[in-house]
Design a protein around this motif. Structure first.
Motif, PDB file in Angstrom:
ATOM      1  N   VAL A  55       0.826  -1.214   0.000  1.00 25.54           N
ATOM      2  CA  VAL A  55       0.000   0.000   0.000  1.00 25.54           C
ATOM      3  C   VAL A  55       0.862   1.267   0.000  1.00 25.54           C
ATOM      4  CG1 VAL A  55      -2.119  -0.966   0.981  1.00 25.54           C
ATOM      5  CG2 VAL A  55      -0.282  -0.253   2.502  1.00 25.54           C
ATOM      6  N   ALA A  56       2.043   1.214   0.625  1.00 26.51           N
ATOM      7  CA  ALA A  56       2.902   2.403   0.661  1.00 26.51           C
ATOM      8  C   ALA A  56       3.330   2.808  -0.748  1.00 26.51           C
ATOM      9  CB  ALA A  56       4.128   2.145   1.533  1.00 26.51           C
ATOM     10  N   GLY A  57       3.710   1.833  -1.567  1.00 27.15           N
ATOM     11  CA  GLY A  57       4.077   2.130  -2.946  1.00 27.15           C
ATOM     12  C   GLY A  57       2.886   2.615  -3.750  1.00 27.15           C
ATOM     13  N   GLN A  58       1.710   2.064  -3.480  1.00 37.83           N
ATOM     14  CA  GLN A  58       0.494   2.489  -4.173  1.00 37.83           C
ATOM     15  C   GLN A  58       0.096   3.906  -3.775  1.00 37.83           C
ATOM     16  OE1 GLN A  58      -1.862  -0.885  -2.892  1.00 37.83           O
ATOM     17  NE2 GLN A  58      -0.221  -2.191  -3.715  1.00 37.83           N
ATOM     18  N   VAL A  59       0.326   4.253  -2.508  1.00 35.05           N
ATOM     19  CA  VAL A  59       0.124   5.640  -2.067  1.00 35.05           C
ATOM     20  C   VAL A  59       1.025   6.579  -2.862  1.00 35.05           C
ATOM     21  CG1 VAL A  59       0.556   7.253  -0.156  1.00 35.05           C
ATOM     22  CG2 VAL A  59      -0.653   5.107   0.284  1.00 35.05           C
ATOM     23  N   VAL A  88       2.544   6.208  -5.885  1.00 33.40           N
ATOM     24  CA  VAL A  88       2.211   6.392  -7.302  1.00 33.40           C
ATOM     25  C   VAL A  88       0.896   7.149  -7.457  1.00 33.40           C
ATOM     26  CG1 VAL A  88       3.533   4.376  -8.076  1.00 33.40           C
ATOM     27  CG2 VAL A  88       1.118   4.095  -7.504  1.00 33.40           C
ATOM     28  N   GLY A  89      -0.042   6.951  -6.520  1.00 29.59           N
ATOM     29  CA  GLY A  89      -1.282   7.722  -6.553  1.00 29.59           C
ATOM     30  C   GLY A  89      -1.032   9.196  -6.303  1.00 29.59           C
ATOM     31  N   TRP A  90      -0.146   9.479  -5.367  1.00 28.62           N
ATOM     32  CA  TRP A  90       0.259  10.859  -5.071  1.00 28.62           C
ATOM     33  C   TRP A  90       0.875  11.508  -6.311  1.00 28.62           C
ATOM     34  CZ3 TRP A  90       3.792  11.859  -0.158  1.00 28.62           C
ATOM     35  CH2 TRP A  90       4.063  13.229  -0.051  1.00 28.62           C
ATOM     36  N   PHE A  91       1.804  10.788  -6.942  1.00 30.47           N
ATOM     37  CA  PHE A  91       2.484  11.323  -8.129  1.00 30.47           C
ATOM     38  C   PHE A  91       1.502  11.562  -9.271  1.00 30.47           C
ATOM     39  CE2 PHE A  91       4.477  10.592 -12.249  1.00 30.47           C
ATOM     40  CZ  PHE A  91       5.475  11.570 -12.233  1.00 30.47           C
ATOM     41  N   ALA A  92       0.629  10.594  -9.537  1.00 30.58           N
ATOM     42  CA  ALA A  92      -0.289  10.717 -10.669  1.00 30.58           C
ATOM     43  C   ALA A  92      -1.258  11.879 -10.471  1.00 30.58           C
ATOM     44  CB  ALA A  92      -1.062   9.418 -10.859  1.00 30.58           C
ATOM     45  N   SER A  93      -1.785  12.026  -9.262  1.00 28.08           N
ATOM     46  CA  SER A  93      -2.769  13.087  -9.023  1.00 28.08           C
ATOM     47  C   SER A  93      -2.146  14.473  -9.187  1.00 28.08           C
ATOM     48  CB  SER A  93      -3.372  12.933  -7.622  1.00 28.08           C
ATOM     49  OG  SER A  93      -2.387  13.062  -6.615  1.00 28.08           O
ATOM     50  N   VAL A  94      -0.947  14.647  -8.659  1.00 34.69           N
ATOM     51  CA  VAL A  94      -0.261  15.944  -8.779  1.00 34.69           C
ATOM     52  C   VAL A  94       0.141  16.204 -10.235  1.00 34.69           C
ATOM     53  CG1 VAL A  94       1.833  17.201  -8.133  1.00 34.69           C
ATOM     54  CG2 VAL A  94       0.524  15.986  -6.383  1.00 34.69           C
ATOM     55  N   SER A  95       0.618  15.168 -10.930  1.00 36.84           N
ATOM     56  CA  SER A  95       1.065  15.332 -12.321  1.00 36.84           C
ATOM     57  C   SER A  95      -0.076  15.790 -13.217  1.00 36.84           C
ATOM     58  CB  SER A  95       1.645  14.016 -12.844  1.00 36.84           C
ATOM     59  OG  SER A  95       2.776  13.631 -12.090  1.00 36.84           O
ATOM     60  N   ILE A  96      -1.256  15.208 -13.043  1.00 40.52           N
ATOM     61  CA  ILE A  96      -2.405  15.578 -13.877  1.00 40.52           C
ATOM     62  C   ILE A  96      -2.784  17.036 -13.652  1.00 40.52           C
ATOM     63  CG2 ILE A  96      -4.880  15.184 -14.201  1.00 40.52           C
ATOM     64  CD1 ILE A  96      -3.138  13.149 -15.614  1.00 40.52           C
ATOM     65  N   SER A  97      -2.598  17.523 -12.427  1.00 39.29           N
ATOM     66  CA  SER A  97      -2.936  18.925 -12.155  1.00 39.29           C
ATOM     67  C   SER A  97      -2.063  19.886 -12.959  1.00 39.29           C
ATOM     68  CB  SER A  97      -2.793  19.224 -10.659  1.00 39.29           C
ATOM     69  OG  SER A  97      -1.428  19.324 -10.266  1.00 39.29           O
ATOM     70  N   ALA A 110      -6.534   5.487 -10.067  1.00 39.28           N
ATOM     71  CA  ALA A 110      -6.200   4.594 -11.188  1.00 39.28           C
ATOM     72  C   ALA A 110      -4.752   4.128 -11.097  1.00 39.28           C
ATOM     73  CB  ALA A 110      -6.451   5.306 -12.513  1.00 39.28           C
ATOM     74  N   ALA A 111      -3.847   5.050 -10.750  1.00 40.45           N
ATOM     75  CA  ALA A 111      -2.437   4.680 -10.640  1.00 40.45           C
ATOM     76  C   ALA A 111      -2.226   3.659  -9.531  1.00 40.45           C
ATOM     77  CB  ALA A 111      -1.595   5.933 -10.374  1.00 40.45           C
ATOM     78  N   GLY A 112      -2.863   3.874  -8.373  1.00 45.01           N
ATOM     79  CA  GLY A 112      -2.759   2.909  -7.276  1.00 45.01           C
ATOM     80  C   GLY A 112      -3.337   1.562  -7.650  1.00 45.01           C
ATOM     81  N   ALA A 113      -4.473   1.585  -8.378  1.00 45.67           N
ATOM     82  CA  ALA A 113      -5.117   0.333  -8.786  1.00 45.67           C
ATOM     83  C   ALA A 113      -4.227  -0.456  -9.752  1.00 45.67           C
ATOM     84  CB  ALA A 113      -6.460   0.643  -9.447  1.00 45.67           C
ATOM     85  N   ILE A 114      -3.638   0.229 -10.709  1.00 44.91           N
ATOM     86  CA  ILE A 114      -2.761  -0.449 -11.674  1.00 44.91           C
ATOM     87  C   ILE A 114      -1.554  -1.056 -10.968  1.00 44.91           C
ATOM     88  CG2 ILE A 114      -1.190  -0.062 -13.624  1.00 44.91           C
ATOM     89  CD1 ILE A 114      -3.247   2.084 -14.591  1.00 44.91           C
ATOM     90  N   TRP A 115      -0.980  -0.291 -10.026  1.00 43.77           N
ATOM     91  CA  TRP A 115       0.208  -0.768  -9.317  1.00 43.77           C
ATOM     92  C   TRP A 115      -0.108  -2.019  -8.493  1.00 43.77           C
ATOM     93  CZ3 TRP A 115       4.421   1.006 -11.238  1.00 43.77           C
ATOM     94  CH2 TRP A 115       5.645   0.823 -10.595  1.00 43.77           C
ATOM     95  N   MET A 134      -7.486  -6.738  -5.485  1.00 47.84           N
ATOM     96  CA  MET A 134      -6.234  -5.990  -5.474  1.00 47.84           C
ATOM     97  C   MET A 134      -6.383  -4.644  -6.184  1.00 47.84           C
ATOM     98  SD  MET A 134      -4.000  -7.528  -3.648  1.00 47.84           S
ATOM     99  CE  MET A 134      -2.426  -6.817  -4.121  1.00 47.84           C
ATOM    100  N   LEU A 135      -7.183  -4.606  -7.253  1.00 48.10           N
ATOM    101  CA  LEU A 135      -7.423  -3.329  -7.937  1.00 48.10           C
ATOM    102  C   LEU A 135      -8.118  -2.339  -7.008  1.00 48.10           C
ATOM    103  CD1 LEU A 135      -8.613  -4.519 -11.478  1.00 48.10           C
ATOM    104  CD2 LEU A 135      -6.494  -3.289 -10.957  1.00 48.10           C
ATOM    105  N   LEU A 136      -9.140  -2.815  -6.295  1.00 52.18           N
ATOM    106  CA  LEU A 136      -9.867  -1.946  -5.372  1.00 52.18           C
ATOM    107  C   LEU A 136      -8.974  -1.519  -4.210  1.00 52.18           C
ATOM    108  CD1 LEU A 136     -12.421  -0.543  -4.466  1.00 52.18           C
ATOM    109  CD2 LEU A 136     -13.213  -2.705  -3.476  1.00 52.18           C
ATOM    110  N   SER A 137      -8.175  -2.459  -3.718  1.00 52.45           N
ATOM    111  CA  SER A 137      -7.242  -2.153  -2.628  1.00 52.45           C
ATOM    112  C   SER A 137      -6.265  -1.052  -3.053  1.00 52.45           C
ATOM    113  CB  SER A 137      -6.476  -3.422  -2.244  1.00 52.45           C
ATOM    114  OG  SER A 137      -5.517  -3.155  -1.241  1.00 52.45           O
ATOM    115  N   GLY A 138      -5.693  -1.193  -4.237  1.00 52.79           N
ATOM    116  CA  GLY A 138      -4.748  -0.199  -4.737  1.00 52.79           C
ATOM    117  C   GLY A 138      -5.403   1.135  -5.022  1.00 52.79           C
ATOM    118  N   ALA A 139      -6.652   1.107  -5.501  1.00 54.66           N
ATOM    119  CA  ALA A 139      -7.362   2.361  -5.783  1.00 54.66           C
ATOM    120  C   ALA A 139      -7.574   3.169  -4.506  1.00 54.66           C
ATOM    121  CB  ALA A 139      -8.697   2.065  -6.456  1.00 54.66           C
ATOM    122  N   LEU A 140      -7.915   2.485  -3.432  1.00 56.23           N
ATOM    123  CA  LEU A 140      -8.121   3.179  -2.157  1.00 56.23           C
ATOM    124  C   LEU A 140      -6.797   3.721  -1.610  1.00 56.23           C
ATOM    125  CD1 LEU A 140     -10.710   0.698  -0.637  1.00 56.23           C
ATOM    126  CD2 LEU A 140     -11.121   3.127  -1.101  1.00 56.23           C
TER     127      LEU A 140
END
Length: 354
Positions: free
Chosen positions: A83-87, A89-98, A119-124, A244-250
């Motif tokens: 989950v730490a790695g998914q956090v 990549v989710g952090w990076f993706a959300s900021v990058s899109i902005s 989406a990034a967390g889910a993919i990871w 796992m997709l739902l877990s990563g998305a959260l």
């Protein structure tokens, strides 16, 4: 009475907290600090001023959704230690899109950024789910390796894509921010943000999903016995990947809250975010129950936020807080000790006199 499963379900986390706090108090006493003063400073520092109360709620927001992500995977029988790695990549993706769509209005840009983080967390996480479903690989090993991969890849992208060899990206636009000016003013300029409302909503969404839907029933079935679930006509592979997709998305949602709400940017890390591992602790203390997670996240937030006030008032180092949290998780993990103690205290029925 003491053998009642429901009683033990609540008794184990409560006693784990009590034992952790008691041993923390003993440690403070042994080093010459007053535990009453220390714990009082902690509680006051977390709840009794508008600023620190706002900080406590701010920390709760990502902890809740990260813990929910871990709990969903755990319900399906998987230990998503990534989950730490998914956090991250989710952090990076959300900021990058902005940065990609800075001119979009907030009611469009903010949801897009949040969804990008999820989406990034889910993919990871989905990588580990796919490998587990089709090749039987250990999700623990795969997600640990993905944590390291996320750490190095994100640091590289920050320095070479988002910036020109800088360790910190620019501040996001107001349109992409989760901050709510009213809440900021109300809490004396704390970093509280709208993620707290999203997190509370997600508690009830995940509770409904796990307990009241076909998906939740299949997740629980796969978690108990994937072979029996397959025999009963459930697609175990599909449910492994979905869980796992739902877990990563959260988890990715938790990362988006850090980027869009707390820090308002992203910066190079010295390690994967510790909030990911804290979220795992919250889930374990809450017994992977969404409502239990709501309460355990509040406890963790009080300990973490209030712990910064302990050295100032009592002189006790704030590392005591980390020790108390570690002890709480230890007793949750070693719950057989508490169950044994409960069994030993079972009242003995008196024999009837003939």
């Amino acid at each position: 009475m003491y053998q009642n499963a429901r009683f033990q379900q609540y008794a184990v986390p409560i006693l784990s907290v009590i034992l952790g706090i008691l041993i923390g108090a003993i440690l403070m006493l042994s080093f010459g600090f007053n535990p009453i003063t220390g714990y009082t400073a902690m509680i006051k520092g977390a709840l009794f001023t508008p600023f620190y109360f706002g900080q406590t709620l701010r920390l709760m927001a990502p902890l809740i959704v990260i813990a929910l992500g871990f709990a969903v995977a755990n319900t399906a029988g998987f230990f998503n230690i990534g989950v730490a790695g998914q956090v991250l990549v989710g952090w990076f993706a959300s900021v990058s899109i902005s940065y990609v769509f800075p001119e979009l209005p907030g009611f469009i840009l903010l949801p897009i950024c949040i969804l990008a983080g999820m989406a990034a967390g889910a993919i990871w996480a989905g990588i580990a789910g796919f490998l587990r479903a089709y090749f039987g690989t250990s999700e623990v090993i795969v997600t640990i390796m993905l944590n390291h991969t996320a750490f190095h890849v994100v640091n590289y992208l920050i320095r070479n894509v988002l910036t020109e060899n800088s360790d910190s990206s620019p501040r996001i636009s107001e349109a992409a921010s989760l901050r709510i000016p009213f809440l900021t003013t109300l809490t004396d300029n704390s970093t509280i943000h709208g993620g707290i409302f999203i997190s509370i909503i997600m508690v009830f969404v995940v509770w409904m999903l796990i307990n009241k839907t076909t998906f939740g029933f299949e997740f629980r079935s796969v978690g108990m016995n994937p072979h029996a679930a397959d025999y009963a006509g459930m697609n175990a592979k599909k449910n492994i990947i979905l869980a796992m997709l739902l877990s990563g998305a959260l988890a990715g949602l938790g990362g988006a809250m850090e980027g869009l709400g707390n820090f308002q940017n992203i910066f190079t890390q010295g390690a994967v975010p510790t909030i990911g591992f804290d979220g795992m602790g919250v889930a374990l203390l809450g017994a992977s129950n969404p409502l239990g997670i709501l309460f355990s996240s509040f406890l963790f937030s009080v300990l973490k936020t209030g712990g910064t006030s302990m050295p100032l008032v009592s002189g006790a180092p704030n590392e005591i807080v980390d020790i108390v949290i570690a002890l709480i998780i230890f007793f949750v993990g070693a719950n057989y000790i508490i169950r044994l103690l409960l069994a030993k205290t079972k009242p003995v029925k008196k024999k009837e006199v003939a």
